[in-house]
Enzyme design. Structure first.
Site, short mmCIF file in Angstrom:
data_model
loop_
_atom_site.label_atom_id
_atom_site.label_comp_id
_atom_site.label_asym_id
_atom_site.label_seq_id
_atom_site.Cartn_x
_atom_site.Cartn_y
_atom_site.Cartn_z
CG HIS A 164 33.93 38.96 32.22
ND1 HIS A 164 32.62 38.53 32.29
CD2 HIS A 164 33.99 39.82 31.18
CE1 HIS A 164 31.92 39.08 31.32
NE2 HIS A 164 32.72 39.87 30.63
CD GLU A 186 32.62 36.27 34.93
OE1 GLU A 186 32.39 36.31 33.71
OE2 GLU A 186 32.83 37.30 35.61
CB CYS A 214 30.91 42.65 31.83
SG CYS A 214 31.37 43.02 30.13
#
Length: 244
Positions: free
Chosen positions: A227, A229, A126
């Site tokens: 994202h 994660e 990001c």
């Protein structure tokens, strides 16, 4: 590099975990008995993904001379966060540009420069993609909804959007994720406008937003606007650890 050998039954016994630095926020926060205290913080998902992929995470606050730590790392993740100071790409801040932390900009641009010079495996997430693009001479759309006409890349405060992206065949990103469209979690209101020299677009959204970039040549230097994660697929973190 240092010897990071340890016994980890989850990974089949004796392993050598590469040490991967992850940049972080510095913000006021409330936790346990403490109210409105300034803390260095990071969503724990980043830590979990690095550990699960076989790495040893180390959180890097934007303090002191953060760039000097790079020589002790095997890999680097630039994490998400607030907007970059638009002065770094020759613009004035627009009305919706916010959460600018110039001290974090200073630290992360210095850390990235050192990592690129050392050819350290790198994953930008990001804001991390935006730092890479601006550091190499690119620019940003300061408020993406003004460009694409919708807010699905960041639908509400603290809520991920879920939009498909399509990796470009032949890129490191496609090697890790495949070439079919995949729906991933987004939380960004800015994106690449002017692509920096030396970067290749590796993924795009259906509305044309650049969602992935990587260096044309050299070491593993990959960045995504979404994202990973927060995604179910951990392949990007596995690819980073493998590159280390």
């Amino acid at each position: 590099m240092l010897d990071h050998t340890a016994s980890d039954p989850a990974l089949g016994g004796l392993v050598q975990r590469p040490v991967i630095g992850i940049t972080c926020y510095v913000e006021p926060a409330n936790f346990t008995v403490w109210d409105d205290m300034t803390v260095a913080l990071l969503p724990y998902m980043y830590v979990e993904r690095i550990v699960r992929a076989g790495g040893q995470p180390v959180v890097l606050p934007p303090a002191g001379d953060a760039a000097q730590v790079v020589s002790r790392l095997d890999g680097l993740v630039l994490a998400g966060g607030g907007d970059i100071d638009p002065g770094r790409y020759g613009e004035e801040p627009q009305e919706r540009t916010g959460y600018i932390r110039k001290f974090r900009d200073q630290a992360e641009f210095a850390v990235l420069a050192e990592a690129l010079d050392a050819e350290l495996p790198f994953l930008g997430i990001c804001r991390g993609l935006q730092v890479l693009n601006v550091a190499l001479g690119g620019g940003l759309h300061q408020h993406l909804p003004d460009v694409v006409g919708h807010t699905e890349h960041s639908p509400a405060p603290g809520r991920f959007g879920h939009l498909p992206v399509t990796p470009v065949p032949g890129t490191r990103l496609a090697k890790a994720l495949g070439t079919d469209p995949l729906t991933v979690p987004h939380y960004h209101h800015q994106a690449v406008d002017r692509l920096a020299p030396g970067l290749t677009v590796t993924a795009s959204a259906d509305d044309g937003t650049i969602e992935g970039v990587e260096l044309d040549s050299g070491p593993f230097t990959v960045a995504v606007q979404w994202h990973p994660e927060a995604a179910e697929d951990h392949a990007l973190f596995e690819a980073l650890v493998a590159a280390c």
